[in-house]
Scaffold this motif. Structure first.
Motif, PDB file in Angstrom:
ATOM      1  N   ASN A  88       0.858  -1.183   0.000  1.00  0.00           N
ATOM      2  CA  ASN A  88       0.000   0.000   0.000  1.00  0.00           C
ATOM      3  C   ASN A  88       0.896   1.236   0.000  1.00  0.00           C
ATOM      4  OD1 ASN A  88      -2.353  -1.659   0.360  1.00  0.00           O
ATOM      5  ND2 ASN A  88      -1.830  -1.805   2.527  1.00  0.00           N
ATOM      6  N   ASP A  89       0.868   1.973  -1.080  1.00  0.00           N
ATOM      7  CA  ASP A  89       1.793   3.100  -1.185  1.00  0.00           C
ATOM      8  C   ASP A  89       1.260   4.083  -2.212  1.00  0.00           C
ATOM      9  OD1 ASP A  89       4.023   4.641  -0.676  1.00  0.00           O
ATOM     10  OD2 ASP A  89       5.450   2.988  -0.920  1.00  0.00           O
ATOM     11  N   GLY A  90       2.057   5.095  -2.488  1.00  0.00           N
ATOM     12  CA  GLY A  90       1.667   6.085  -3.462  1.00  0.00           C
ATOM     13  C   GLY A  90       2.803   7.021  -3.792  1.00  0.00           C
ATOM     14  N   VAL A  91       2.661   7.750  -4.888  1.00  0.00           N
ATOM     15  CA  VAL A  91       3.653   8.739  -5.301  1.00  0.00           C
ATOM     16  C   VAL A  91       2.909   9.971  -5.796  1.00  0.00           C
ATOM     17  CG1 VAL A  91       5.408   7.038  -5.911  1.00  0.00           C
ATOM     18  CG2 VAL A  91       3.809   7.832  -7.654  1.00  0.00           C
ATOM     19  N   PHE A  92       3.605  11.094  -5.744  1.00  0.00           N
ATOM     20  CA  PHE A  92       3.073  12.358  -6.253  1.00  0.00           C
ATOM     21  C   PHE A  92       4.045  12.865  -7.304  1.00  0.00           C
ATOM     22  CE2 PHE A  92       2.690  16.956  -6.377  1.00  0.00           C
ATOM     23  CZ  PHE A  92       1.310  17.153  -6.382  1.00  0.00           C
ATOM     24  N   LEU A 130       9.097  20.932  -1.027  1.00  0.00           N
ATOM     25  CA  LEU A 130       8.084  20.069  -1.629  1.00  0.00           C
ATOM     26  C   LEU A 130       7.995  18.733  -0.897  1.00  0.00           C
ATOM     27  CD1 LEU A 130       8.712  20.609  -5.470  1.00  0.00           C
ATOM     28  CD2 LEU A 130       7.166  21.853  -3.944  1.00  0.00           C
ATOM     29  N   VAL A 131       9.156  18.174  -0.570  1.00  0.00           N
ATOM     30  CA  VAL A 131       9.174  16.900   0.154  1.00  0.00           C
ATOM     31  C   VAL A 131       8.489  17.059   1.510  1.00  0.00           C
ATOM     32  CG1 VAL A 131      10.646  15.135   1.194  1.00  0.00           C
ATOM     33  CG2 VAL A 131      11.252  16.112  -1.041  1.00  0.00           C
ATOM     34  N   THR A 132       8.798  18.145   2.210  1.00  0.00           N
ATOM     35  CA  THR A 132       8.187  18.396   3.523  1.00  0.00           C
ATOM     36  C   THR A 132       6.670  18.515   3.407  1.00  0.00           C
ATOM     37  OG1 THR A 132      10.173  19.519   4.321  1.00  0.00           O
ATOM     38  CG2 THR A 132       8.120  19.968   5.489  1.00  0.00           C
ATOM     39  N   ILE A 133       6.211  19.188   2.375  1.00  0.00           N
ATOM     40  CA  ILE A 133       4.767  19.351   2.159  1.00  0.00           C
ATOM     41  C   ILE A 133       4.092  17.989   1.992  1.00  0.00           C
ATOM     42  CG2 ILE A 133       3.037  20.171   0.503  1.00  0.00           C
ATOM     43  CD1 ILE A 133       4.977  22.569   0.001  1.00  0.00           C
ATOM     44  N   VAL A 144      -1.472  20.666  -2.495  1.00  0.00           N
ATOM     45  CA  VAL A 144      -1.300  21.290  -3.810  1.00  0.00           C
ATOM     46  C   VAL A 144      -1.240  22.806  -3.691  1.00  0.00           C
ATOM     47  CG1 VAL A 144      -2.467  21.732  -6.005  1.00  0.00           C
ATOM     48  CG2 VAL A 144      -2.199  19.394  -5.183  1.00  0.00           C
ATOM     49  N   ALA A 145      -2.035  23.378  -2.819  1.00  0.00           N
ATOM     50  CA  ALA A 145      -1.978  24.829  -2.618  1.00  0.00           C
ATOM     51  C   ALA A 145      -0.584  25.251  -2.165  1.00  0.00           C
ATOM     52  CB  ALA A 145      -3.029  25.261  -1.595  1.00  0.00           C
ATOM     53  N   SER A 146       0.012  24.468  -1.267  1.00  0.00           N
ATOM     54  CA  SER A 146       1.366  24.783  -0.790  1.00  0.00           C
ATOM     55  C   SER A 146       2.399  24.566  -1.889  1.00  0.00           C
ATOM     56  CB  SER A 146       1.703  23.919   0.427  1.00  0.00           C
ATOM     57  OG  SER A 146       0.837  24.192   1.509  1.00  0.00           O
ATOM     58  N   ILE A 147       2.234  23.493  -2.671  1.00  0.00           N
ATOM     59  CA  ILE A 147       3.168  23.218  -3.767  1.00  0.00           C
ATOM     60  C   ILE A 147       3.085  24.312  -4.817  1.00  0.00           C
ATOM     61  CG2 ILE A 147       3.563  21.659  -5.728  1.00  0.00           C
ATOM     62  CD1 ILE A 147       2.946  19.349  -3.785  1.00  0.00           C
TER      63      ILE A 147
END
Length: 267
Positions: A88-92, A130-133, A144-147
């Motif tokens: 169970n995982d994901g990527v952005f 970005l990583v921290t977000i 997404v707003a922060s990115i």
């Protein structure tokens, strides 16, 4: 957020397997339209011991991918891309618009071709934000707003050359009559070498490669149609000299003949 109604172009048909897979596309802030094509989020939930293999014929775009607390940037992959999913995982990811990232990279996009490197090396320390977000709790909309804010503060608008390259590439992607480099040169008159330098610098691959890749994307999309296929006419419609050239190109990129791929879809 907009969710794909089906597989995105370039995604190769996979055998069904247990588990769940989610792919979402998210529009960037309007201020980033010239730089970012879209954000994407992939999540999967697979039973223990189950592995799912996904293959794509990537588009001519640079991607920034954040996964597991790390950020990498990948240039255009000229062959099919294979990934193996477990657990169970994901990527952005951030899909940069073709012609939109050269000014921020500060080097020809071709230098990233077929490479994946730490994003911090390419863009600098702001990538850590970005990583921290992405490690924070919260909704995709909040992240997404922060990115958006980080990218607006740290990316550069494309030059006129980048804008021109993007316009040409978008036309190739959407107009099936642009089947050869000469067709492109007729619409945008310039020396062939000038066009090749423009694509090498701003896109990362040659205009001929882009045309062939998008015609293969078109072939994959058409193969989902249940109607019988006249392969000779099919190859001609896609701009190939003859059926043999189409079969060879398809097999080299997809890993099987068009007929074998069509049989896989029909199973």
């Amino acid at each position: 957020m907009t969710r794909d109604p089906g597989p995105a172009r370039g995604v190769l048909h996979a055998e069904p397997s247990a588990g769940a897979f989610e792919h979402a596309r998210i529009a960037p802030a309007p201020e980033l339209d010239a730089i970012v094509a879209h954000y994407w989020r992939v999540r999967w939930h697979l039973p223990e011991g189950v592995e799912q293999t996904r293959q794509t014929l990537p588009h001519p775009n640079v991607h920034l991918v954040i996964a597991g607390g790390n950020a990498t940037v990948g240039g255009v992959h000229t062959s099919r891309f294979t990934t193996h999913l477990r657990g169970n995982d994901g990527v952005f990811g951030i899909k940069f618009r073709a012609g939109g990232v050269r000014a921020t990279l500060g080097m020809p996009v071709s230098q990233l071709r077929d490479r994946t490197v730490p994003a911090r090396e390419m863009f600098g320390a702001w990538i850590d934000e970005l990583v921290t977000i992405m490690l924070r709790d919260g909704s995709d909309a909040e992240r997404v707003a922060s990115i958006n804010a980080v990218l607006i503060a740290n990316t550069r608008a494309p030059t006129q050359a980048g804008q021109r390259a993007g316009i040409i590439l978008d036309a190739i992607a959407s107009d099936p009559t642009l089947l050869r480099v000469d067709d492109v040169l007729q619409r945008w008159p310039m020396q062939r070498r000038t066009l090749e330098r423009l694509f090498d610098d701003e896109i990362g691959v040659s205009p001929k490669w882009v045309i062939q890749r998008y015609r293969l994307h078109e072939a994959l999309a058409r193969m989902t149609d249940a109607a019988p296929v006249d392969w000779a006419q099919f190859a001609q419609d896609l701009g190939y000299f003859d059926q043999a050239h189409f079969i060879r190109d398809f097999r080299n990129q997809v890993g099987m003949t068009p007929h074998a791929y069509r049989r896989r879809i029909e199973r």
